[in-house]
Design an enzyme around this catalytic site. Structure first.
Site, mmCIF file in Angstrom:
data_model
loop_
_atom_site.group_PDB
_atom_site.id
_atom_site.type_symbol
_atom_site.label_atom_id
_atom_site.label_comp_id
_atom_site.label_asym_id
_atom_site.label_seq_id
_atom_site.Cartn_x
_atom_site.Cartn_y
_atom_site.Cartn_z
ATOM 1 C CG HIS A 1 -43.849 27.044 -24.160
ATOM 2 N ND1 HIS A 1 -44.980 26.308 -23.925
ATOM 3 C CD2 HIS A 1 -43.440 26.710 -25.415
ATOM 4 C CE1 HIS A 1 -45.249 25.556 -24.986
ATOM 5 N NE2 HIS A 1 -44.320 25.789 -25.905
ATOM 6 C CD GLN B 1 -36.702 24.690 -26.325
ATOM 7 O OE1 GLN B 1 -35.705 24.228 -26.884
ATOM 8 N NE2 GLN B 1 -37.897 24.662 -26.876
ATOM 9 C CE LYS C 1 -40.043 21.302 -26.583
ATOM 10 N NZ LYS C 1 -40.532 21.889 -27.830
ATOM 11 C CB CYS D 1 -46.270 28.221 -27.254
ATOM 12 S SG CYS D 1 -46.875 26.915 -28.307
HETATM 13 N N1 PLP Z 1 -41.603 24.765 -22.165
HETATM 14 C C1 PLP Z 1 -40.803 25.206 -23.142
HETATM 15 C C2 PLP Z 1 -39.736 26.214 -22.821
HETATM 16 C C3 PLP Z 1 -40.955 24.735 -24.445
HETATM 17 O O1 PLP Z 1 -40.168 25.194 -25.421
HETATM 18 C C4 PLP Z 1 -41.977 23.775 -24.716
HETATM 19 C C5 PLP Z 1 -42.193 23.287 -26.085
HETATM 20 O O2 PLP Z 1 -41.905 23.942 -27.051
HETATM 21 C C6 PLP Z 1 -42.763 23.335 -23.659
HETATM 22 C C7 PLP Z 1 -42.546 23.847 -22.404
HETATM 23 C C8 PLP Z 1 -43.832 22.319 -23.873
HETATM 24 O O3 PLP Z 1 -43.262 21.071 -24.139
HETATM 25 P P1 PLP Z 1 -44.157 19.846 -24.597
HETATM 26 O O4 PLP Z 1 -44.945 20.331 -25.784
HETATM 27 O O5 PLP Z 1 -43.180 18.779 -24.958
HETATM 28 O O6 PLP Z 1 -45.028 19.479 -23.456
#
Ligand code: PLP
Length: 407
Positions: A123, A198, A221, A368
């Site tokens: 991500h 996740q 999440k 992303c």
């Molecule tokens: N890392 C992973 C694997 C994610 O799926 C996400 C969000 O979709 C993030 C990081 C970023 O999380 P946040 O937007 O809550 O900071």
């Protein structure tokens, strides 16, 4: 398999008010938990309870409300620490996974030659900070976006400062072999950061057993509110980590004679300048209690059965390609990313049709992960990410919709 999924799902569904609504005259089928989860009543009540009964700032007020709000807030930090096998003093409250990873990127004081190894499938939250703060060393991935873990050791050099991995991929749902990664990285004296965005609400997590050095995650999440998450780090790192923001609440002494002479509080408070996300943090604590009440082992049982039901169901539809289709349920969570071969339709329009025609909410686009999609030569994908409240009937609604669109 159906019985394992439906017995737990039907038990917990009434806890989620959102699931009672309809979309386009059909019952809502919420399959977008990898983006954010619906909130159970226990979390909503905790947030509303703070507003209605205990609105006050924390760690400041000497009055009764201030004391109550502080107790609820501090309890939440303890709950989260307990869930991952950590001490409350090792938990820095931040806005979420993104801020937590940036915190480490800043804290390690990386120079342009300092290398960070991570899978190219990560991500952007675990990609872009390494572009900005250090030198990214992306690990090769296969045509389905799965990291080639056996290349890890060869990527570590004398300049490697960190190995940073997503515990569970937000695209393939694949679970990283964390203990093996830690063994290799530590053999070279390199610390490991685990992005648990996740995994927090899907897998039992214990930072001591996993052996990682940092853990970043988000509340939203895991059935909690958005706007809060944590960075867990070891005491010695937190003690010497530079401050990245300063202000009120993190100071034990500010000397008005000696300019620049101030004494920060101990970790984690020295990193938490300003008024925190009080109600979100209290809600996060309630979400952790809720997760423990269901039991992460039960959630995992539901997930294993659901993973098979979802992936096999989608893969059986002509014109549908499921990423990492062959990965067995033990190595993934219940999440499926797929491409629907529907002439003249983008993957985004497939998702829109699922919502408008079938009441099914899924994600579509690049999630992303631009590099993963570029390397897999995909112009977008659809992602269905169930959670513990989803039934087989709901997956059938998704499958019916996809079948109709693909046909
Ligand atoms: N890392 C992973 C694997 C994610 O799926 C996400 C969000 O979709 C993030 C990081 C970023 O999380 P946040 O937007 O809550 O900071």
């Amino acid at each position: 398999m159906k019985e394992t999924i439906d017995s737990l799902a039907k038990k917990v569904r009434p806890d989620f008010p959102l699931l009672r609504r309809e979309i386009s005259g059909r019952p809502l089928v919420f399959l977008d938990n990898a983006s954010t989860t619906p909130k159970p009543k226990a979390v909503i009540d905790a947030v509303v309870g703070y507003y209605e009964n205990a609105t006050a700032n924390v760690h400041r007020g000497v009055h009764a409300l201030g004391e109550e709000a502080t107790r609820l807030f501090d309890d939440a930090r303890r709950e989260v620490a307990g869930l991952i096998g950590a001490q409350p003093s090792e938990i820095v409250l931040v806005r979420g996974t993104t801020e937590a990873i940036n915190f480490v990127a800043n804290g390690l004081e990386l120079g342009p030659e300092d290398e960070v190894v991570f899978p190219a499938s990560e991500h952007h939250a675990n990609w872009i900070p390494w572009r900005v703060h250090g030198k990214p060393v992306p690990m090769p991935i296969d045509e389905d976006g799965l990291p080639k873990w056996d290349s890890l050791e060869g990527l570590i050099t004398k300049k490697t400062r960190l190995v940073s991995v997503g515990h569970v991929s937000n695209v393939t749902g694949a679970i990283a072999p964390v203990e093996e990664i830690v063994r290799i990285a530590h053999a070279h004296g390199v610390p490991v950061l685990l992005d648990a965005a996740q995994s927090l609400s899907h897998l039992p997590l214990d930072v001591q057993k996993l052996g990682v050095d940092f853990l970043a995650t988000s509340s939203h999440k895991a059935f909690g509110p958005s706007g809060v998450g944590i960075l867990w780090g070891r005491k010695d790192f937190l003690a010497k980590c530079p401050l990245y923001q300063v202000g009120g609440g993190m100071i034990s002494l500010n000397n008005d004679i000696d300019v620049g002479g101030f004494v920060p509080r101990d970790a984690p408070f020295k990193f938490e300048a300003g008024t925190p996300a009080i109600e979100a943090t209290i809600g996060f604590g309630a979400a952790v209690r809720y997760l423990r009440q269901i039991g992460l082992d039960h959630i995992r049982e539901h997930d294993l059965a659901m993973s098979r039901y979802l992936v096999e169901g989608l893969a059986d539809i002509p014109g549908v390609r499921v990423l990492a289709r062959k990965l067995p349920p033990e190595k993934r969570i219940a999440l499926a990313t797929f491409v629907v071969d529907a002439p003249a339709m983008t993957q985004e329009s497939v998702a829109r049709a699922l919502s408008d025609m079938f009441g099914v909410c899924v994600s579509a686009g690049f999630h992303c992960t631009h590099v993963l999609h570029a390397r897999a030569k995909l112009a977008g994908t659809v992602r269905a990410s169930p959670h513990v409240f989803n039934t087989t009937e709901e997956i059938d609604a998704l499958l019916e919709g996809v079948r109709e669109i693909a046909g």
